[in-house]
Structures are given as C-alpha cells and as structure tokens.
Scaffold this motif. Structure first.
Motif, PDB file in Angstrom:
ATOM      1  N   ALA A   1       0.850  -1.209   0.000  1.00  0.00           N
ATOM      2  CA  ALA A   1       0.000   0.000   0.000  1.00  0.00           C
ATOM      3  C   ALA A   1       0.878   1.249   0.000  1.00  0.00           C
ATOM      4  N   ALA A   2       1.982   1.192   0.737  1.00  0.00           N
ATOM      5  CA  ALA A   2       2.889   2.348   0.799  1.00  0.00           C
ATOM      6  C   ALA A   2       3.513   2.609  -0.577  1.00  0.00           C
ATOM      7  N   VAL A   3       3.865   1.554  -1.287  1.00  0.00           N
ATOM      8  CA  VAL A   3       4.436   1.723  -2.634  1.00  0.00           C
ATOM      9  C   VAL A   3       3.397   2.367  -3.553  1.00  0.00           C
ATOM     10  N   THR A   4       2.161   1.886  -3.482  1.00  0.00           N
ATOM     11  CA  THR A   4       1.094   2.453  -4.322  1.00  0.00           C
ATOM     12  C   THR A   4       0.892   3.933  -4.002  1.00  0.00           C
ATOM     13  N   GLY A   5       0.855   4.261  -2.714  1.00  0.00           N
ATOM     14  CA  GLY A   5       0.659   5.651  -2.295  1.00  0.00           C
ATOM     15  C   GLY A   5       1.817   6.541  -2.733  1.00  0.00           C
ATOM     16  N   ALA A   6       3.031   6.040  -2.583  1.00  0.00           N
ATOM     17  CA  ALA A   6       4.211   6.829  -2.955  1.00  0.00           C
ATOM     18  C   ALA A   6       4.241   7.069  -4.466  1.00  0.00           C
ATOM     19  N   MET A   7       3.893   6.053  -5.240  1.00  0.00           N
ATOM     20  CA  MET A   7       3.868   6.209  -6.701  1.00  0.00           C
ATOM     21  C   MET A   7       2.847   7.274  -7.111  1.00  0.00           C
ATOM     22  N   ALA A   8       1.658   7.190  -6.496  1.00  0.00           N
ATOM     23  CA  ALA A   8       0.579   8.117  -6.865  1.00  0.00           C
ATOM     24  C   ALA A   8       0.955   9.550  -6.522  1.00  0.00           C
TER      25      ALA A   8
ATOM     26  N   TYR B   1      11.204   8.714   3.804  1.00  0.00           N
ATOM     27  CA  TYR B   1      11.926   8.174   4.955  1.00  0.00           C
ATOM     28  C   TYR B   1      11.364   6.780   5.213  1.00  0.00           C
ATOM     29  N   VAL B   2      12.233   5.776   5.138  1.00  0.00           N
ATOM     30  CA  VAL B   2      11.758   4.396   5.283  1.00  0.00           C
ATOM     31  C   VAL B   2      12.485   3.747   6.454  1.00  0.00           C
ATOM     32  N   HIS B   3      11.710   3.084   7.332  1.00  0.00           N
ATOM     33  CA  HIS B   3      12.309   2.460   8.522  1.00  0.00           C
ATOM     34  C   HIS B   3      13.307   1.386   8.082  1.00  0.00           C
ATOM     35  N   ASP B   4      14.403   1.324   8.837  1.00  0.00           N
ATOM     36  CA  ASP B   4      15.506   0.407   8.548  1.00  0.00           C
ATOM     37  C   ASP B   4      15.026  -1.034   8.310  1.00  0.00           C
ATOM     38  N   ALA B   5      14.039  -1.463   9.098  1.00  0.00           N
ATOM     39  CA  ALA B   5      13.603  -2.866   9.034  1.00  0.00           C
ATOM     40  C   ALA B   5      12.868  -3.201   7.738  1.00  0.00           C
ATOM     41  N   VAL B   6      12.292  -2.205   7.074  1.00  0.00           N
ATOM     42  CA  VAL B   6      11.537  -2.495   5.836  1.00  0.00           C
ATOM     43  C   VAL B   6      12.145  -1.777   4.623  1.00  0.00           C
TER      44      VAL B   6
ATOM     45  N   ASP C   1      14.827  -2.303   2.660  1.00  0.00           N
ATOM     46  CA  ASP C   1      15.205  -3.060   1.456  1.00  0.00           C
ATOM     47  C   ASP C   1      13.965  -3.499   0.668  1.00  0.00           C
ATOM     48  N   GLU C   2      12.958  -3.985   1.413  1.00  0.00           N
ATOM     49  CA  GLU C   2      11.731  -4.447   0.739  1.00  0.00           C
ATOM     50  C   GLU C   2      11.043  -3.275   0.020  1.00  0.00           C
TER      51      GLU C   2
ATOM     52  N   PHE D   1       9.327  -0.463  -4.743  1.00  0.00           N
ATOM     53  CA  PHE D   1       9.127   0.888  -5.288  1.00  0.00           C
ATOM     54  C   PHE D   1       9.941   1.050  -6.587  1.00  0.00           C
ATOM     55  N   SER D   2      11.172   0.549  -6.560  1.00  0.00           N
ATOM     56  CA  SER D   2      12.034   0.669  -7.753  1.00  0.00           C
ATOM     57  C   SER D   2      11.440  -0.092  -8.938  1.00  0.00           C
ATOM     58  N   ASP D   3      10.870  -1.265  -8.667  1.00  0.00           N
ATOM     59  CA  ASP D   3      10.224  -2.030  -9.744  1.00  0.00           C
ATOM     60  C   ASP D   3       9.081  -1.224 -10.354  1.00  0.00           C
ATOM     61  N   ALA D   4       8.283  -0.580  -9.497  1.00  0.00           N
ATOM     62  CA  ALA D   4       7.137   0.200  -9.991  1.00  0.00           C
ATOM     63  C   ALA D   4       7.621   1.408 -10.797  1.00  0.00           C
ATOM     64  N   VAL D   5       8.697   2.045 -10.352  1.00  0.00           N
ATOM     65  CA  VAL D   5       9.214   3.226 -11.062  1.00  0.00           C
ATOM     66  C   VAL D   5       9.798   2.805 -12.418  1.00  0.00           C
ATOM     67  N   THR D   6      10.490   1.692 -12.443  1.00  0.00           N
ATOM     68  CA  THR D   6      11.083   1.201 -13.697  1.00  0.00           C
ATOM     69  C   THR D   6      10.005   0.974 -14.763  1.00  0.00           C
TER      70      THR D   6
END
Ligand code: NAP
Length: 492
Positions: A282-289, A306-311, A313-314, A319-324
């Motif tokens: 959901a965060a990836v979708t929101g960030a893309m939009a 700003y992304v928490h250390d624990a998440v 990499d994921e 997000f990078s896949d969606a941007v590509t």
C-alpha cells in the motif's frame, strides 16, 4: 495559430475553446500595445499559439470593469449566482476532452491526469454552486435587553487570482468558484506557460452567462508589472495566489500597501514516511501516486521518503520495480504515464539536485538520465541524507530520494525540519501511532495510509512558509467574505 497533428485527440483547430485574446468586460481583446507572447508545447518544443500580452493599462481596465460590475452581481440572489456556477460546471464537463487535450499540449501533463484535472477542477464549481446558497450569518444573544446583535456576511469585492502552470484549470476554479459564489467579480491572471486552458475556461464562463465584467482573464508575460497593479490598485480587495513561496512573499509585501487581503497556496516539501509496521504494498502504491503525479510537478508531491531500517530493502525493491515500469513520453499518447518537465529551468533544477545528492554520497537505483528535450527518466535515489539540497528544496521533478530512519522521534524531527508545511504522508497500521504522528507533523494536510488527499470537500492549504488560507470545503468560502456586525439599538 495552433499546431494540431492528425493524432491530436479531442480538439479541432477551429474549436471555439481555442482562444488567444484576453477577456475584459465581456469582450475578447488584444493588448493595447498589440503585443503577443508565444506558448510552447513542452513535449515537442513546438509553438502552439501567440497570445495577447497585456500591460498595466489593460489590467487597470479589467479592474475597473470588475469594480463596476460588482454591485449588480453581488445583488443577485444566491440562487441566481448558484445557477450561473452550475451552468459553468455543466459546460466544463461537456468539454472535458477538449480541455484535457489543450492542457496536455501546453503543460505536458499526460491525458489521464488532465482528464482527472478537468473533473477535479469542475468539482469546485459544483461545490461552490451549492455553498453559494449557504452563506449564513448569526444572531448573537445581546448584552443588553434594548439591543439585537446580528452578523451578516458580504462579498469581499473584486478578487484577483494569480495561478500556476502545474494545474492550469483547477487552480482557477478553486479561486473563482468561491469568489463568484460569494458575489465577487474575478480577474484571472494565468501563467504565461499555460494561458490557453484559462482562456478556454473563460469562454465557457462567458457561455455560462456571467454578466460582463464579472469574469475577466488577463494574459501576460509581464508578470511583475501586472502583479504590482493587481496588488496595489485599491479596487482589488482580495488577492488569491497559488505559486512559489518566493513570489507569494513578494505579492504579500505589495498587498501591504492597501492591506489587500491575501490567500497564499505556496510551495511544499512533503515527507513520506514508511514505518516498520506499514503495509508495504500500500505504501508503494501511495508513494507512486503522490510522487509521480504530473512528473513530480505538484505542490503536494512527495519530496523525500523516509523508510524504517527494518523495511527499507523491501520498500526500495518494490518501489524501484514500480518506477522502472513507468512509461515516459508525449502525454497526448494515452499509454504514456509521465510527460516532460515544463521548461529548461525545471529540467536544470532536477539535474542540479541530482548532481548535489550524488556528490554527497547518494546512489542512483533507477533512472538518473535526461532524455530528449524536456523529458527526464523517473528516478530513485537511495542513501539520501538531510544535508542534500534535494531533501530541503522542492524537487518539482520525477526524482524520488529515499533515506533510512530508525525511530519515530527521529523521523518526526526530520519531517518537520523545513520551513514548508503543506502536505505530509505516512504509512503505519498502529492506530495509536497514526494519531501521535498525525498530530506531531507540522503540516496543513496529512495523508495517513493514503497518497492522494485533494478533494473539493476538504480544506486544502498549508502552514508555515507554505501559505495561508484554505481552498475548497466549507471553510473555503470564508476567505471571499467580509463579516459585518449589525447592532440594532432602542428595541423596546
Ligand atoms: P511562480 O513562478 O510563483 O508563478 C506562479 C504564478 O505567479 C504565475 O502566474 C506567474 O506568472 C506569476 N508570477 C510570477 N512572478 C510574479 C510577480 N512578480 N508578480 C505577479 N505574478 C507573478 O510559481 P511556478 O513555479 O509557476 O509554480 C510552481 C509553484 O507553485 C511551486 O512552488 C508549487 O509548489 C506551487 N504550487 C502550490 C500549490 C498549492 O496549492 N499550495 C498548488 C500548485 C502549485 P508567469 O507564469 O508569467 O511567470
């Protein structure tokens, strides 16, 4: 003159919506000087129109016409003003495809988004057509028995609306809607990059039946000269501006001459926070939009993630896949999702931000290259820190800088460490955290598990150096009204 290729959807070269003259006192006019300026399609570099380039004397005539039109217009019943707005709303929607095409041609935004902007922009006219009928006053319990105390709300008077190129249509309706509903004539000064949408909207306002002088549009490339007149002419009672913070400050200083009321919708520096308990998809979708709307050129676009250390990499991977996968190209091809930047200045700013970030240790994860003309690859930058210009200034381009954080307190401090305060976003599934963080963020609007917050029913606006005043919602009308207190004495 209009260059239309056979593939241009939704618009014909002889469309009545295609206008190049300004509109003053119910007439389409050239500049007194007969000067014109050109409008360019940022996707192709082609000149698409030459538009009347008004000067101070033209604008003074528009102010005078609006001032003369004011008493009769404010004396229309609320229902009559509402009906005019309703006509305009209907006409805007009837010409959705033409308006969307014109907008794409002059500002580069892709068709899916310009179609959305027509609907979004029209929604403010519908909303304020309804609100026009609800401009209520108050009866106040009196302090003595021989008095009756009443509050009425009246139209503020002539309104000047100065608007930016990134929303060529909606920034007009967010201002003209409440002004016209409240009984105030309007003078729109559209940006020199995108006057054609403003003129098309003006044509539809004329067809809607607003009386001469009530709706005026002054096109110009002489922004400083015209801005000064709109601020300092005492017949203008209210200036509503959307644009950069620097210009907003200048206009406010100029308005101080007559204490002209101001509403300012200015720049932002939106943080987007992903906590370790967030729904990452959901965060990836929101960030893309939010990040890639209008190729990153909106005031509420995500500016820094700003992304928490624990998440981290994921999130970065997804997000990078969606941007590509984003398709870049001329917005008139409706399969494209990202258009060009508006001009060379915008492109240079993006390049400068990127160079500064790379020199200070950031790494490119996706994109990073300028393409042909004004196009730039959608880009993801990682290992970003707060020392980089990209986290401190509005990027206004398709570059998403990502930084890590480890604690809630740390990220709130980072998010608030800016003079801006327009929009902020965060993702978390913990309801206590949602309240805590929403209350701690120093912003006028906060998206919680949501990347798109704009709607005509909610108040849009910022705090700190992002401006003052709110547009839309039940609050939006207040900025176009004066409160008058009536004290009836001698009541026996
Ligand atoms: P800008 O340079 O401030 O221009 C905005 C408008 O002001 C244009 O019509 C421009 O005319 C005019 N203008 C510029 N200098 C002027 C002067 N001295 N006197 C009178 N008018 C003047 O802003 P922009 O770069 O086009 O727009 C992007 C900015 O708008 C960003 O910072 C963005 O965040 C902000 N924005 C804010 C909101 C919001 O609701 N808060 C919404 C959208 C955009 P010309 O085009 O002729 O220069």
């Amino acid at each position: 003159m209009m260059n239309l290729s056979p593939a241009t959807p939704g618009l014909t070269a002889n469309s009545p919506l295609f206008r190049t003259k300004s509109f003053i006192n119910g007439a389409w006019v050239d500049a007194l000087s007969a000067e014109t300026f050109t409008v360019t399609n940022p996707a192709t570099g082609e000149v698409i129109a030459s538009v009347a380039d008004l000067g101070q004397a033209d604008v003074r005539a528009a102010i005078e016409a609006a001032h003369v039109a004011w008493p009769a217009y404010r004396d229309l019943t609320a229902k009559e003003r509402s009906a005019l707005l309703r006509n305009w709303f209907t006409l805007i929607l009837e010409h959705k495809e033409e308006l969307a095409t014109l907008m794409t041609m002059e500002c580069g935004k892709v068709l899916t988004e310009t179609r959305g902007e027509v609907a979004y922009g029209a929604s403010f006219i519908e909303w304020f057509a309804e609100e026009a009928k609800r401009i209520y006053g108050d009866v106040i319990p009196a302090n003595t028995n021989d008095k009756r105390l009443v509050v009425i709300k009246q139209s503020i008077g002539v309104v000047a609306a100065i608007t930016p190129w990134n929303f060529p249509l909606a920034m007009i309706t967010r201002k003209a809607g409440p002004a016209l509903a409240a009984g105030s004539p309007v003078i729109v000064k559209p940006p020199s990059e995108t006057p054609l949408t403003a003129l098309a909207m003006t044509y539809l306002a004329e067809k809607a039946g607003f009386p001469p002088g009530v709706f005026n549009t002054v096109t110009t490339s002489k922004n400083a000269e015209i801005g000064l007149e709109l601020c300092e002419n005492s017949k203008v009672r209210k200036l509503s501006f959307t644009g950069s913070t620097a210009t907003g400050k200048l206009l406010m200083r100029q308005c101080a001459a007559n204490l002209t009321k101001v509403s300012l919708e200015l720049g932002g520096n939106a943080p987007f926070i992903v906590f370790d308990d967030a729904d990452i998809d959901a965060a990836v979708t929101g960030a893309m939009a939010s990040k890639f709307r209008n190729s990153g050129q909106t005031c509420v676009c995500v500016n820094r993630l700003y992304v928490h250390d624990a998440v981290y990499d994921e999130f970065v991977r997804k997000f990078s896949d969606a941007v590509t996968a984003l398709r870049v190209g001329n917005g008139l091809d409706s399969t494209n999702q990202q258009g060009p930047l508006i001009n060379e200045k915008g492109l240079s700013k993006v390049k400068h931000h990127l160079e500064d970030a790379l020199a200070k240790g950031a790494r490119i994860r996706v994109g990073g290259q300028a393409l042909d003309g004004l196009f730039f690859q959608p880009t993801v930058l990682i290992d970003v820190t707060d020392e980089m210009i990209i986290t401190r200034e509005e990027v206004f381009g398709p570059v998403a800088p990502i930084a890590r954080f480890t604690s809630e307190a740390e990220v709130i401090q980072l998010a608030n460490n800016t003079p801006y305060g327009l929009a902020a976003y965060f993702y978390s599934k913990d309801v206590s955290r949602c309240w805590r963080v929403a209350e701690a963020l120093e912003y006028g609007m906060v998206g919680i598990n949501e990347g798109l917050v704009s709607t005509e029913v909610a108040p849009f606006g910022g705090i700190k150096e992002s401006g003052m005043g709110r547009e839309g919602s039940k609050y939006g009308m207040d900025y176009y009204l004066e409160i008058k207190y009536l004290c009836f004495g001698g009541i026996s």
